[in-house]
Design a protein around this motif. Sequence first.
Motif, short mmCIF file in Angstrom:
data_model
loop_
_atom_site.label_atom_id
_atom_site.label_comp_id
_atom_site.label_asym_id
_atom_site.label_seq_id
_atom_site.Cartn_x
_atom_site.Cartn_y
_atom_site.Cartn_z
N MET A 1 0.84 -1.20 0.00
CA MET A 1 0.00 0.00 0.00
C MET A 1 0.87 1.25 0.00
SD MET A 1 -3.04 1.18 0.03
CE MET A 1 -4.49 1.33 1.03
N LEU A 2 1.94 1.24 0.79
CA LEU A 2 2.85 2.39 0.84
C LEU A 2 3.53 2.61 -0.52
CD1 LEU A 2 4.48 2.01 4.35
CD2 LEU A 2 3.12 3.94 3.54
N GLN A 3 3.92 1.55 -1.18
CA GLN A 3 4.54 1.68 -2.50
C GLN A 3 3.56 2.26 -3.51
OE1 GLN A 3 6.05 -2.22 -3.37
NE2 GLN A 3 7.81 -2.00 -2.01
N THR A 4 2.31 1.79 -3.46
CA THR A 4 1.28 2.31 -4.36
C THR A 4 1.04 3.79 -4.09
OG1 THR A 4 0.20 0.15 -4.44
CG2 THR A 4 -1.13 2.05 -5.08
N ILE A 5 0.96 4.16 -2.83
CA ILE A 5 0.74 5.57 -2.46
C ILE A 5 1.91 6.41 -2.96
CG2 ILE A 5 0.64 7.18 -0.51
CD1 ILE A 5 -0.91 4.95 1.00
N GLN A 6 3.12 5.90 -2.80
CA GLN A 6 4.31 6.65 -3.24
C GLN A 6 4.28 6.87 -4.74
OE1 GLN A 6 6.31 7.90 -0.97
NE2 GLN A 6 7.50 8.96 -2.50
N LYS A 7 3.91 5.84 -5.51
CA LYS A 7 3.80 5.99 -6.97
C LYS A 7 2.74 7.02 -7.32
CE LYS A 7 4.70 1.25 -8.12
NZ LYS A 7 4.16 0.07 -8.76
N ASP A 8 1.59 6.93 -6.65
CA ASP A 8 0.50 7.89 -6.90
C ASP A 8 0.95 9.31 -6.58
OD1 ASP A 8 -1.10 5.79 -7.66
OD2 ASP A 8 -2.32 5.78 -5.84
N LEU A 9 1.66 9.47 -5.49
CA LEU A 9 2.15 10.81 -5.11
C LEU A 9 3.10 11.37 -6.16
CD1 LEU A 9 2.71 10.64 -1.26
CD2 LEU A 9 1.28 12.26 -2.49
N LYS A 10 4.00 10.53 -6.67
CA LYS A 10 4.94 10.99 -7.70
C LYS A 10 4.18 11.42 -8.95
CE LYS A 10 9.03 8.46 -6.28
NZ LYS A 10 9.96 7.39 -6.58
N PHE A 11 3.19 10.62 -9.34
CA PHE A 11 2.38 10.97 -10.51
C PHE A 11 1.65 12.29 -10.29
CE2 PHE A 11 -1.81 11.05 -12.52
CZ PHE A 11 -1.44 11.01 -13.85
#
Length: 139
Positions: free
Chosen positions: A6-16
Motif C-alpha cells: 500500500m505504501l509503494q502504491t501511495i508513493q507511486k501515486d504521489l509521484k504521478f
Amino acid sequence: YESESMLQTIQKDLKFLEKENETIRDRILSMEYEKRELDAKVFESIRDQMVNEKSSSEADKQIKEIKEKITALNSKLKVERSKLADVEKYIESMKLLQITERHRRDEMNLETSQLRDEESKVSSILKITSHAIEKVQSL
C-alpha cells in the motif's frame, strides 16, 4: 506485506500527482504570460490609436479582439487553477494516507515483534517443562 504494498502504491501515486501538479503550474504560468502580453497589446493599441490617429473603429475592433482573447484566457486560467487546487488537495490526502499506512505498518511490526518474543518465551518454557517431565519420567 500488505502495508508495504500500500505504501509503494501511495508513493507511486504521489509521484504521478506531483508531476501533474507541476504540469498544471507550468500551463498556468504560460497562460499568465500570454495574458500579460495581450494586456500589453491592448495598451499598445490604445497608445497607437492616440499617437497615430488610427481610425477609431479599426483600433476598437483590434482592442475588442484582444479583450475577447483575454476573457477566454481568464476562463482557461480559472479551470487550470481549479484543477491545480483539486490535485493539491488530493496530494495532501494521499500524504495523510501515507502517514496513516506507515503508522499502521509500524504498529503491525511492533505487534509482530511482541508476538515473536512471546512465542520465544513460551517455547523456552515448554522446553524447560518438557525436560522436567522427562526427568520425572526417568525416575
